[in-house]
Design a protein around this motif. Structure first.
Motif, short mmCIF file in Angstrom:
data_model
loop_
_atom_site.label_atom_id
_atom_site.label_comp_id
_atom_site.label_asym_id
_atom_site.label_seq_id
_atom_site.Cartn_x
_atom_site.Cartn_y
_atom_site.Cartn_z
N LYS A 34 -0.64 10.82 -39.02
CA LYS A 34 -0.77 11.68 -37.63
C LYS A 34 -2.41 12.29 -37.69
O LYS A 34 -2.88 12.24 -36.42
CB LYS A 34 0.18 12.74 -37.64
N THR A 52 -3.71 21.50 -37.43
CA THR A 52 -3.16 22.59 -37.77
C THR A 52 -3.05 22.75 -39.18
O THR A 52 -2.81 24.03 -39.71
CB THR A 52 -1.92 22.88 -36.98
N GLY A 53 -2.77 21.43 -40.04
CA GLY A 53 -2.31 21.68 -41.17
C GLY A 53 -3.52 22.13 -42.13
O GLY A 53 -3.29 23.02 -43.19
N TYR A 56 -3.07 25.93 -42.42
CA TYR A 56 -2.07 26.46 -43.59
C TYR A 56 -2.66 26.20 -45.04
O TYR A 56 -2.28 26.99 -45.78
CB TYR A 56 -0.73 25.78 -43.42
N ARG A 57 -3.43 25.07 -45.18
CA ARG A 57 -4.09 24.67 -46.37
C ARG A 57 -5.05 25.91 -46.56
O ARG A 57 -5.37 26.37 -47.97
CB ARG A 57 -4.86 23.71 -46.42
N ARG A 114 -7.88 20.35 -50.37
CA ARG A 114 -7.12 19.16 -50.74
C ARG A 114 -6.58 18.93 -51.97
O ARG A 114 -6.15 17.92 -52.49
CB ARG A 114 -7.87 17.87 -50.36
N VAL A 122 1.38 24.63 -50.67
CA VAL A 122 1.28 25.02 -49.13
C VAL A 122 2.60 25.11 -48.33
O VAL A 122 2.77 25.60 -47.35
CB VAL A 122 0.16 24.01 -48.53
N SER A 123 3.46 24.02 -48.83
CA SER A 123 4.65 24.16 -48.23
C SER A 123 5.47 25.52 -48.12
O SER A 123 6.19 26.07 -47.45
CB SER A 123 5.97 23.14 -48.71
N SER A 126 3.63 28.00 -46.24
CA SER A 126 3.71 27.83 -44.71
C SER A 126 5.17 28.12 -44.16
O SER A 126 5.24 28.07 -43.00
CB SER A 126 3.31 26.56 -44.26
N ARG A 132 3.13 32.06 -40.26
CA ARG A 132 3.37 31.24 -39.07
C ARG A 132 2.70 32.19 -37.92
O ARG A 132 2.54 31.52 -36.95
CB ARG A 132 4.61 30.52 -38.84
N GLY A 160 -0.06 18.46 -36.41
CA GLY A 160 0.79 19.40 -37.36
C GLY A 160 2.30 18.84 -37.64
O GLY A 160 2.70 17.75 -37.51
N ARG A 161 3.16 20.19 -37.86
CA ARG A 161 4.29 19.88 -37.91
C ARG A 161 5.23 20.33 -36.73
O ARG A 161 6.39 20.12 -36.50
CB ARG A 161 4.89 20.61 -39.11
N ASP A 162 4.70 21.42 -36.04
CA ASP A 162 5.54 22.15 -35.06
C ASP A 162 4.71 22.21 -33.70
O ASP A 162 5.05 23.21 -33.14
CB ASP A 162 5.76 23.45 -35.62
N ARG A 211 8.13 17.77 -50.37
CA ARG A 211 7.62 18.77 -49.31
C ARG A 211 8.17 18.32 -47.88
O ARG A 211 8.41 19.36 -47.18
CB ARG A 211 6.00 18.34 -49.40
N ASP A 215 9.62 21.24 -45.43
CA ASP A 215 8.93 21.12 -44.29
C ASP A 215 10.14 21.35 -43.04
O ASP A 215 10.09 21.92 -42.11
CB ASP A 215 8.17 20.33 -44.04
N ARG A 218 13.19 24.39 -43.59
CA ARG A 218 12.92 25.92 -43.41
C ARG A 218 13.26 26.63 -41.94
O ARG A 218 13.66 25.61 -40.99
CB ARG A 218 11.27 26.05 -43.47
O1 DC Z 1 -0.50 17.86 -42.85
P1 DC Z 1 -0.90 18.57 -44.09
O2 DC Z 1 -0.26 18.00 -45.17
O3 DC Z 1 -2.32 18.76 -44.24
O4 DC Z 1 -0.01 20.14 -43.97
C1 DC Z 1 -0.02 20.94 -44.93
C2 DC Z 1 1.20 21.68 -44.98
O5 DC Z 1 1.04 22.86 -43.72
C3 DC Z 1 2.38 21.12 -44.70
O6 DC Z 1 3.03 20.88 -46.03
C4 DC Z 1 3.30 21.92 -43.82
C5 DC Z 1 2.24 22.94 -43.29
N1 DC Z 1 2.14 22.77 -41.88
C6 DC Z 1 3.11 23.60 -40.94
O7 DC Z 1 3.91 23.95 -41.64
N2 DC Z 1 2.73 23.53 -39.65
C7 DC Z 1 1.76 22.96 -39.29
N3 DC Z 1 1.52 22.81 -37.88
C8 DC Z 1 1.15 22.00 -39.92
C9 DC Z 1 0.94 21.94 -41.30
#
Ligand code: DC
Length: 257
Positions: A34, A52-53, A56-57, A114, A122-123, A126, A132, A160-162, A211, A215, A218
């Protein structure tokens, strides 16, 4: 076939200028491609790219650097609100493969975030609601500024995830990118080997599945496709083919509006 050979670049730029709001949200699990897709799509459209990840990192790195226990939810939440995260386009002297430069309180942490220790924690970080709340507010603010089309770029791609479900549910285009866990583990394994960090493939796969589970299970903003997201499964597909597919979807979206 690449997106640029399939479609003229000027044509793609024009598509980006017609999209309203000028916001594209791309979500998906780890190593789904992505970020690569978002970065390249943003480049074609001249949009701002916001992964956006990395935010969180960056918080996770700051927590570890300050010696805060990742299990101390209140202290981690305070850290997320206090930390100054700045994301910039890489400078001329920073062409080392990075998509963006990430600063935490002025320090360049682009590669430090990284590290395997950040990956492992990170999980958990986050998943905290306060973390959040802090980061979603920042992301939304940036997205709305660029989405109006009057910022220094004509739009924004968030990854990102959300992003499609929570950060910008009003995004004009939402993509959900996925591949099988085995394929994603192979990609991450190759990436780590290239960086001179050989690790066991089975360990990478186990970490990836762990992970994914945290993710997606949660309570707050779990990883899931938005109801109106278009799914792209890129198992066995290279980055150019995924980009071409995304451009086709964008073209259809603009044509149907
Ligand atoms: O995409 P990534 O692996 O760099 O993301 C790192 C962590 O950040 C992933 O384990 C979940 C979290 N994350 C999140 O909860 N919400 C987002 N919008 C982006 C990442």
């Amino acid at each position: 076939m690449t997106a640029t050979s399939e479609f003229h670049h000027q044509d793609i730029l024009a598509l980006g200028r017609q999209l309203r709001p000028a916001v594209i949200a791309i979500d998906g699990p780890a190593a789904s491609g992505k970020s690569t897709l978002g970065f390249r799509l943003a480049g074609l459209l001249d949009y701002l790219f916001l992964d956006t990840g990395v935010m969180y990192r960056a918080v996770t790195w700051a927590v570890l650097a300050q010696g805060i226990a990742c299990g101390d939810e209140a202290a981690v939440g305070d850290c997320a609100h206090a930390v100054d995260i700045d994301i910039r386009a890489p400078g001329a002297d920073q062409q080392d493969g990075r998509h963006t430069t990430v600063l935490v309180d002025g320090r360049d942490v682009t590669w430090l975030i990284r590290a395997p220790e950040v990956d492992r924690n990170v999980s958990v970080v986050s998943a905290y609601p306060e973390v959040r709340r802090a980061l979603t507010a920042k992301q939304r603010q940036i997205a709305h500024r660029y989405g109006r089309g009057d910022a220094d770029r004509p739009g924004i791609v968030l990854v990102g995830r959300d992003t499609g479900t929570v950060v910008v549910p009003d995004a004009a285009l939402k993509l959900y990118v996925d591949a099988t866990p085995e394929e994603r583990a192979r990609r991450r394994h190759r990436e780590l080997e290239k960086q001179g960090k050989p690790v066991d493939y089975d360990q990478v796969l186990a970490d990836m599945i762990r992970r994914d589970r945290i993710d997606s299970e949660r309570a707050v903003a779990p990883l899931r496709p938005a109801d109106d997201a278009i799914r792209i499964d890129n198992t066995g597909q290279d980055a150019g083919a995924t980009l071409a597919q995304a451009v086709r979807v964008l073209r259809q979206k603009v044509a149907s509006d």
